[in-house]
Design an enzyme around this catalytic site. Sequence first.
Site, PDB file in Angstrom:
ATOM      1  N   ARG A 293       0.832  -1.211   0.000  1.00 40.60           N
ATOM      2  CA  ARG A 293       0.000   0.000   0.000  1.00 40.60           C
ATOM      3  C   ARG A 293       0.865   1.259   0.000  1.00 40.60           C
ATOM      4  O   ARG A 293       0.503   2.266  -0.618  1.00 40.60           O
ATOM      5  CB  ARG A 293      -0.947  -0.034   1.205  1.00 40.60           C
ATOM      6  CG  ARG A 293      -2.015  -1.093   1.013  1.00 40.60           C
ATOM      7  CD  ARG A 293      -3.005  -1.225   2.147  1.00 40.60           C
ATOM      8  NE  ARG A 293      -4.082  -2.134   1.719  1.00 40.60           N
ATOM      9  CZ  ARG A 293      -5.108  -2.489   2.473  1.00 40.60           C
ATOM     10  NH1 ARG A 293      -5.229  -2.051   3.716  1.00 40.60           N
ATOM     11  NH2 ARG A 293      -6.034  -3.308   1.991  1.00 40.60           N
ATOM     12  N   TYR A 437      -6.739  -0.301  -6.728  1.00 38.39           N
ATOM     13  CA  TYR A 437      -6.108  -1.573  -6.331  1.00 38.39           C
ATOM     14  C   TYR A 437      -5.415  -1.507  -4.977  1.00 38.39           C
ATOM     15  O   TYR A 437      -5.313  -0.437  -4.398  1.00 38.39           O
ATOM     16  CB  TYR A 437      -5.265  -2.185  -7.445  1.00 38.39           C
ATOM     17  CG  TYR A 437      -4.052  -1.510  -8.028  1.00 38.39           C
ATOM     18  CD1 TYR A 437      -3.393  -0.446  -7.449  1.00 38.39           C
ATOM     19  CD2 TYR A 437      -3.540  -2.016  -9.238  1.00 38.39           C
ATOM     20  CE1 TYR A 437      -2.260   0.086  -8.039  1.00 38.39           C
ATOM     21  CE2 TYR A 437      -2.402  -1.478  -9.825  1.00 38.39           C
ATOM     22  CZ  TYR A 437      -1.768  -0.426  -9.221  1.00 38.39           C
ATOM     23  OH  TYR A 437      -0.656   0.098  -9.804  1.00 38.39           O
ATOM     24  N   GLU A 438      -5.020  -2.659  -4.465  1.00 41.37           N
ATOM     25  CA  GLU A 438      -4.511  -2.770  -3.082  1.00 41.37           C
ATOM     26  C   GLU A 438      -5.530  -2.267  -2.055  1.00 41.37           C
ATOM     27  O   GLU A 438      -5.144  -1.719  -1.027  1.00 41.37           O
ATOM     28  CB  GLU A 438      -3.201  -2.010  -2.917  1.00 41.37           C
ATOM     29  CG  GLU A 438      -1.995  -2.724  -3.463  1.00 41.37           C
ATOM     30  CD  GLU A 438      -1.797  -4.111  -2.890  1.00 41.37           C
ATOM     31  OE1 GLU A 438      -2.134  -4.329  -1.716  1.00 41.37           O
ATOM     32  OE2 GLU A 438      -1.332  -4.981  -3.628  1.00 41.37           O
ATOM     33  N   GLY A 439      -6.796  -2.508  -2.313  1.00 42.36           N
ATOM     34  CA  GLY A 439      -7.843  -1.976  -1.445  1.00 42.36           C
ATOM     35  C   GLY A 439      -8.256  -0.609  -1.938  1.00 42.36           C
ATOM     36  O   GLY A 439      -7.432   0.308  -1.967  1.00 42.36           O
ATOM     37  N   GLN A 444      -9.452   1.836   2.412  1.00 44.27           N
ATOM     38  CA  GLN A 444      -8.371   2.425   3.216  1.00 44.27           C
ATOM     39  C   GLN A 444      -8.952   3.281   4.336  1.00 44.27           C
ATOM     40  O   GLN A 444      -8.479   3.253   5.471  1.00 44.27           O
ATOM     41  CB  GLN A 444      -7.465   3.316   2.349  1.00 44.27           C
ATOM     42  CG  GLN A 444      -6.844   2.637   1.145  1.00 44.27           C
ATOM     43  CD  GLN A 444      -5.966   1.456   1.517  1.00 44.27           C
ATOM     44  OE1 GLN A 444      -5.259   1.490   2.512  1.00 44.27           O
ATOM     45  NE2 GLN A 444      -6.054   0.392   0.745  1.00 44.27           N
TER      46      GLN A 444
END
Lengths: 596, 596
Positions: A293, A437-439, A444
Amino acid sequence: MEYKAPLRDMRFVLHELFDVAGHCELLGNGLDRELIDGVLEEAAKYAGEVVAPLNRNGDEEGCTLENGEVTTPKGFKEAYQQYVDNGWASMAGPIDFGGQGFPQLVAAQFQEMLMGANLAFRVYSGLTDGAVLALYKHGSEELKNAYLAKMVSGSWSGTMCLTEPQAGTDLALLRTKAEPQADGSYKVTGNKIFISGGEHDMSENIVHLVLARLPDAPAGVKGISLLLVPKLLPDANGNPGARNALSCGAIEHKMGIKGASTCVMNFDGATGWLIGGPNQGLACMFTMMNDARFQVGLQGLGIAEQAFQGALSYARERLQSRALTGPANPEKAADPIIVHPDVRRMLLTQKTLVEGARMLGAYCAVQLDLEHGHPDEAARKAAAKRAALLIPIVKSFFTDLGQEVASLGVQCYGGHGFIREWGMEQLMRDSRITQLYEGTNGIQALDLIRRKLMGDGGAEMAALQAELLAQSEALAGRAELAGLVEPIRARLNEWRELTAQVLAAAARDPQEIGAVSVDYLQYSSYVLIAAFWLQAAAKAQDALDAGSGETGFYQAKLRSAEFYVKRILVRASSHREALLGGADCLMALPEADFAF
Amino acid sequence: MEYKAPLRDMRFVLHELFDVAGHCELLGNGLDRELIDGVLEEAAKYAGEVVAPLNRNGDEEGCTLENGEVTTPKGFKEAYQQYVDNGWASMAGPIDFGGQGFPQLVAAQFQEMLMGANLAFRVYSGLTDGAVLALYKHGSEELKNAYLAKMVSGSWSGTMCLTEPQAGTDLALLRTKAEPQADGSYKVTGNKIFISGGEHDMSENIVHLVLARLPDAPAGVKGISLLLVPKLLPDANGNPGARNALSCGAIEHKMGIKGASTCVMNFDGATGWLIGGPNQGLACMFTMMNDARFQVGLQGLGIAEQAFQGALSYARERLQSRALTGPANPEKAADPIIVHPDVRRMLLTQKTLVEGARMLGAYCAVQLDLEHGHPDEAARKAAAKRAALLIPIVKSFFTDLGQEVASLGVQCYGGHGFIREWGMEQLMRDSRITQLYEGTNGIQALDLIRRKLMGDGGAEMAALQAELLAQSEALAGRAELAGLVEPIRARLNEWRELTAQVLAAAARDPQEIGAVSVDYLQYSSYVLIAAFWLQAAAKAQDALDAGSGETGFYQAKLRSAEFYVKRILVRASSHREALLGGADCLMALPEADFAF
């Protein structure tokens, strides 16, 4: 579009704000200022002269899939070979597997350069870095010995295989299976989507880290395991051998990062090995989550820097209309558009968001370094908590600002911003993925409130706020900074109060968690970055007071800090008012009545 | 992505807010409610069933240029033929040249549908409408008789040729020349860029309206003339005849609206005729500027509506994670994401911006209708002033919200939002042009302050504010609306004060004009739309009080108004604070010190 690494600003951040030499001494890695500066200068050449020139064509050409093989855009393979051969891949890798052990504080500057120069190209190696971290932390000695050195050097690349069609944000819904075999290996079967670098032609082998379920696994996220599944099974000498039972079924057609292959990966009883214990997959993934992240945050920053450079250069050259106060450039037919206050508003918004984020990113990198490398365990734990608090902010805020700054870049170019050959619209398209992406950035924000803030009753956040307040109060006596200290201190105090209100609301009604999350993250980001601008202004004033010859650079820091406070920090007001609007106005409308 | 015209909301706006039947009676056009509703239902079918299905492929296929001929994407030509044959092209055209004379208030609803269904397709006909207007107002009888009926029917299309490589915002820099010939015609020579629909295969002929300079023209914008230059010169019978000396030299590769050809046009001594007097080109263009800018505003609105529809549909279907209050859908593996407060925040932001803009757009359309068609001259002049004030707001704010709402759509889709086949990312790419063309949004904001506000010392703005305040005060006694009236009235008063401050600052220092412009426009937009939400809430409450059976629809209006006030109107705070930050923080940094 030319990419020129912002070396002067990076040195300001590394040396003047964060004393990277002292940081390296504490970490005991033997790096000094001269070496670091030298490496970053070479890195700037690689990013600017080798990687950046491939960006425009990479977007036009994209990747192609034929007979299961993915061809990357022209030049990517050769640039990647330089990345491996010249040791760029191993810069931050663990020393015991051939890495050079540079701290994240330094590596982040190089990574930002790569991302600004060519995000699609960086995607491949970025995921390798994450896979190295997970394997290094959780892999068996046998697996580490078989894979790590080759992954650290970059000759083998890595992926993270999480998402499935029905399981994106919600990993509890994962279906991929891993069945144990008599020899201790597993047969992995399932379909994964959105796998960046799942198949490509740049590395000798691709090592997939795959989330899957063992046969007896409990339901939900507690039943997920992590497996290492190589594209080519190592032979007796450890070299790439027989093809494993996995393949790329398709590559996605995307809005941007077209030079990065985004693959549908089919695992058809592929051979793999467990990383960490059974059902420990999510814990193992969390190890690399912070890093991943953080990296995505840097992507937003890198693209924003490139968009600022492009817009500034265009605004200096494009002649159009006259200044509001009369011709600034009377010998020419029109003035450069940088004379216009509104163009300056856009450029200064770009500049101060970029430089502000670079400071916060470096601060976060320091915490990640200390978490992994501080000699004292208590200090490692403290840094881990601080990093965990900052990561959702860095990921979300940096990627939002990447999109905003790229869009401002398009706006500065006028109609030309919409034309592909100018390159600015590509930055908008490429950066848009980073908010997803990556959450997603919404996830977040939930993470910030639910895990980070509510997880310790707000203690770590309160500690951070207290430190920043103390720093601002220490500067209260300095007349030259008076215009900055007062508004920033007021916001820091307001942030403390707001945090207490948020915690109280979330305790009262769980819907409030999701109702306040994005606006609270945004609010916090603007105030946090303001605190770093105050530090930057103080350092700049110090340098001027000490008679530095670089008056332009330091004066610009002071002017930028002033702009940030007057024109950017004020955005916090609306975020505060919005989140105080509460959950009821979000939940009152029945789902059936959203449209008629 | 499916497009379904928001007919219920359009009827709410037309009948309940703006009494379109009474409006038509005043204009004397003989249209009644039944006819209007029937036409819009058919329009919805054409937009949803004929035009929308071509949107995705139009983006993938784009336009191609070969031997000077542009081929539009598959299906465009046939859909355009229906547009002509079924009288859609002539809906708002002047009756004396075969048009149906629908007021803009009604036509805007149809135009919004086209833009939402397929912006690239609409670009071609939108420019024809603008060209018709300019020719109708300023053309000689001879030119009108030769061209207008064919353009009104749509069998001939139109363009506006303004921009040149060195002359975008700044038309003073135009170089294209028009040399008078003995027969009263002109030979036009020059290069134009960014000409939408400059060449294509959908209409029988293309009529270019070209800005150029006569040989003896004064420098700057006072020396610009407008010429009509057809692709094919009409023969003795008025049919398309010999090819004129003009050609499409290239088509641009763009971020979006790929189905619309954006052409480099070369005029090589092409034959044309003057529209309006010599050097009157800019005045003639201004006639159509209001209309053209209004249309671009509608493009933002149309795309936003489509993005909202897509996001809502996805949020209802996509199962992922559980509600914060526990499973809402326990029989399934996960809940639809519309249960999450943050997803609702995104959807309601889309919904209330879209519906709010639809009301303001309709109000602006009413003014345009009255400007052109009110029987009383004083009323025509008053409406013209009101429309002129609103146009930069509509153009700029609607296109900004188009981009925001499309981006929220992508965010609701998560990773799938980035994938082309889902269609959402296309809406972001398509809508991005609307913030740039017909005058960038920064130019709109300058127009609002410099021409519209400072032009009459703020009188027209004060009149508008007074009317809106009076309307809000008239509702002050209604208990059900108390939560709306107070905050909106407070903002309306704040807006008056802020306007006075802006005028004072602009009078003191011309740099302040550009320093406050964008934030003042944004501030004004949010407050203005709040005033319409209050009207909508009052009408909804009226309907509920009167025992309407459509409780869901009207309750949704009340809930939406509440959301708008609590979550969207609060954005005004930051814009206010930002613009009060003044010009100094924008101008203080020397140009040389923006980067090091």
